[in-house]
Write an enzyme that holds these catalytic residues in place. Structure first.
Site, PDB file in Angstrom:
ATOM      1  N   ASP A 108       0.959  -1.071   0.017  1.00  0.00           N
ATOM      2  CA  ASP A 108       0.011  -0.005  -0.035  1.00  0.00           C
ATOM      3  C   ASP A 108       0.838   1.344  -0.027  1.00  0.00           C
ATOM      4  O   ASP A 108       0.787   2.227  -0.663  1.00  0.00           O
ATOM      5  CB  ASP A 108      -0.930   0.139   1.100  1.00  0.00           C
ATOM      6  CG  ASP A 108      -1.928   0.943   1.311  1.00  0.00           C
ATOM      7  OD1 ASP A 108      -2.386   1.525   0.172  1.00  0.00           O
ATOM      8  OD2 ASP A 108      -2.014   1.881   2.446  1.00  0.00           O
ATOM      9  N   VAL A 111       2.869   2.605  -3.268  1.00  0.00           N
ATOM     10  CA  VAL A 111       1.957   2.996  -4.379  1.00  0.00           C
ATOM     11  C   VAL A 111       1.121   4.149  -3.770  1.00  0.00           C
ATOM     12  O   VAL A 111       0.140   3.642  -3.112  1.00  0.00           O
ATOM     13  CB  VAL A 111       1.028   1.792  -5.121  1.00  0.00           C
ATOM     14  CG1 VAL A 111       0.443   2.371  -6.428  1.00  0.00           C
ATOM     15  CG2 VAL A 111       2.313   0.967  -5.324  1.00  0.00           C
ATOM     16  N   GLY A 113       1.485   6.354  -1.571  1.00  0.00           N
ATOM     17  CA  GLY A 113       1.465   6.510  -0.110  1.00  0.00           C
ATOM     18  C   GLY A 113       0.500   5.552   0.777  1.00  0.00           C
ATOM     19  O   GLY A 113      -0.182   4.632  -0.120  1.00  0.00           O
ATOM     20  N   ASP A 115      -2.418   5.058   1.905  1.00  0.00           N
ATOM     21  CA  ASP A 115      -3.827   5.752   1.746  1.00  0.00           C
ATOM     22  C   ASP A 115      -4.693   4.562   1.477  1.00  0.00           C
ATOM     23  O   ASP A 115      -5.830   4.704   1.218  1.00  0.00           O
ATOM     24  CB  ASP A 115      -3.805   6.561   0.662  1.00  0.00           C
ATOM     25  CG  ASP A 115      -3.618   6.091  -0.612  1.00  0.00           C
ATOM     26  OD1 ASP A 115      -3.158   4.922  -0.788  1.00  0.00           O
ATOM     27  OD2 ASP A 115      -3.967   6.649  -1.621  1.00  0.00           O
ATOM     28  N   SER A 117      -5.001   2.544  -0.730  1.00  0.00           N
ATOM     29  CA  SER A 117      -5.657   2.348  -2.018  1.00  0.00           C
ATOM     30  C   SER A 117      -5.519   0.920  -2.723  1.00  0.00           C
ATOM     31  O   SER A 117      -5.982   0.494  -3.379  1.00  0.00           O
ATOM     32  CB  SER A 117      -4.665   3.432  -3.157  1.00  0.00           C
ATOM     33  OG  SER A 117      -3.319   3.106  -2.982  1.00  0.00           O
ATOM     34  N   ASN A 137       0.493  -7.963  -7.155  1.00  0.00           N
ATOM     35  CA  ASN A 137      -0.470  -8.104  -6.159  1.00  0.00           C
ATOM     36  C   ASN A 137      -1.673  -9.111  -6.698  1.00  0.00           C
ATOM     37  O   ASN A 137      -1.887  -9.859  -5.712  1.00  0.00           O
ATOM     38  CB  ASN A 137      -1.215  -6.748  -6.080  1.00  0.00           C
ATOM     39  CG  ASN A 137      -0.278  -5.919  -5.497  1.00  0.00           C
ATOM     40  OD1 ASN A 137       0.638  -6.018  -4.833  1.00  0.00           O
ATOM     41  ND2 ASN A 137      -0.735  -4.420  -5.774  1.00  0.00           N
ATOM     42  N   HIS A 238      10.940 -11.041   4.993  1.00  0.00           N
ATOM     43  CA  HIS A 238      10.840 -12.271   4.386  1.00  0.00           C
ATOM     44  C   HIS A 238      11.031 -13.228   5.240  1.00  0.00           C
ATOM     45  O   HIS A 238      11.181 -14.538   4.518  1.00  0.00           O
ATOM     46  CB  HIS A 238      11.768 -11.963   3.087  1.00  0.00           C
ATOM     47  CG  HIS A 238      11.379 -11.212   2.011  1.00  0.00           C
ATOM     48  ND1 HIS A 238      12.316 -10.699   1.068  1.00  0.00           N
ATOM     49  CD2 HIS A 238      10.363 -10.452   1.794  1.00  0.00           C
ATOM     50  CE1 HIS A 238      11.195  -9.953   0.070  1.00  0.00           C
ATOM     51  NE2 HIS A 238      10.293  -9.894   0.788  1.00  0.00           N
ATOM     52  N   ASP A 277      11.238 -18.437   4.791  1.00  0.00           N
ATOM     53  CA  ASP A 277      12.472 -18.908   5.827  1.00  0.00           C
ATOM     54  C   ASP A 277      12.506 -20.251   6.309  1.00  0.00           C
ATOM     55  O   ASP A 277      11.340 -20.690   6.753  1.00  0.00           O
ATOM     56  CB  ASP A 277      12.286 -18.085   7.122  1.00  0.00           C
ATOM     57  CG  ASP A 277      13.287 -18.281   8.329  1.00  0.00           C
ATOM     58  OD1 ASP A 277      14.081 -19.222   7.904  1.00  0.00           O
ATOM     59  OD2 ASP A 277      13.385 -17.388   9.220  1.00  0.00           O
TER      60      ASP A 277
END
Length: 359
Positions: A108, A111, A113, A115, A117, A137, A238, A277
């Site tokens: 999020d 891209v 900020g 927000d 989106s 995504n 990760h 991992d």
């Protein structure tokens, strides 16, 4: 979006093809989200994709997070507790959900900020696909249901008060705490508003992909006001979650590479998943950095951290002394949460009633 659909098909077909390592190849395909392959004796992008241009964006100042503050929701004093309970219940039931929430926050913020989106199913002013359908995504992000459950509970307690962007930020923080057994613990400033624009086309060129080299990683973090140390620190996420076989590097140590080939199978198994991992897959800890040293990480972007420029910090984190990585990770999460925040209501900033749909 034809190129994105072609890329999705191509990377599925090319999982574990040959012994190709793109690290240092100078070829970036779909922004680092598609593996280069040998064609006529040289590396090229598969499926007719045109190589992404090498664009090193100008570094920005560290995001200030102006307008955000800890304890923002005085008018809804139980807001953070509500989110915390929903997240803990979900992560206790399925640890992979916690990894998904942390990744959802990252995707999020990079891209448009922080927000929310990435939670939208459509975009104001455009009929194009939203971020969640972009190549990095689509069929990959998870945790949407947890955010929806938390937002629903918040709306019941305090209608039209807590933004989806803050809900996601709190959820990523709380997932970090649960998965680290409390070793990653921090206050998350709030006051973000939700955006109304979300475009899939913006994802590949802003989010660092698994086939990115060190210069690309540094450039994409720097473009958000995050420095190289932040990049190394945040890569430590990760240490939890799963990765699709189509993204796994060919540069692993021999033992782990053999195990992964057995788990991932042939070219038709690109969407199969393996633990990121292999030692502590359900604990947010510093084991990832020892894995980097051991060449036991899955992505080319992970292996890039063994370079001379970043090796010293990797060594420090791998030593696991004094909760160093956990403390730095907490600070980096707050810093990332400051990226391009919207804090003033307007045509493109609001508090959504439902996180998937703008008002």
């Amino acid at each position: 979006m034809a190129a994105a659909k072609l890329a999705a098909l191509t990377i599925t077909l090319l999982a574990f093809v040959g012994s190709v390592a793109c690290q240092g190849s100078g070829i970036l395909c779909l922004g680092g989200w598609v593996r280069p392959v040998p064609i006529l004796g040289r590396l090229a992008c598969p499926g007719g994709l045109i190589p992404s241009p090498t664009v090193f964006r100008r570094p920005r100042a560290a995001p200030s997070g102006a307008g955000l503050k800890v304890g923002y929701y005085n008018s809804c004093p139980n807001a953070e507790d509500i989110v915390r309970k929903v997240v803990k219940d979900a992560v206790d039931k399925e640890p992979g959900t916690g990894a998904g929430l942390i990744r959802l926050f990252f995707h999020d913020c990079f891209v448009r900020g922080c927000d929310a989106s990435v939670l939208l199913v459509n975009s104001s002013g455009s009929s194009a696909d939203a971020e969640m359908f972009g190549p990095p995504n689509k069929e990959s992000l998870r945790g949407f249901g947890v955010i929806d459950a938390a937002k629903s509970a918040l709306e019941a307690a305090c209608p039209n008060t807590v933004s989806c962007a803050d809900t996601l930020a709190f959820a990523a923080r709380d997932a970090s705490s649960v998965l680290s057994n409390g070793r990653v613990s921090f206050a998350m400033p709030a006051g973000r508003l939700d955006g109304r624009v979300s475009l899939a086309a913006e994802t590949s060129d802003l989010l660092p992909g698994p086939f990115s080299d060190l210069d690309t990683l540094k450039s994409r973090f720097a473009a958000k006001g995050l420095d190289t140390n932040d990049m190394v620190t945040l890569s430590g996420a990760h240490t939890i979650g799963h990765a699709r076989c189509m993204f796994v590097s060919a540069g692993l140590n021999g033992t782990l590479a053999g195990e992964l080939r057995q788990k991932c199978g042939g070219a038709g198994s690109g969407n199969s998943t393996v633990n990121q991992d292999y030692k502590t897959p359900y604990v947010l800890d510093s084991q990832y950095f020892q894995n980097v040293k051991d060449k036991a990480v899955l992505f080319d972007s992970d292996a890039a951290l063994s370079s001379a420029e970043t090796a010293a910090l990797v060594d420090t984190y791998a030593a696991d002394v004094g909760n160093k990585w956990e403390s730095d990770f907490a600070a980096a999460m707050v810093k990332m949460g400051n990226i391009d925040v919207k804090t003033s209501p307007g045509p493109d900033a609001e508090i959504r009633k439902k996180c998937s749909i703008y008002n």
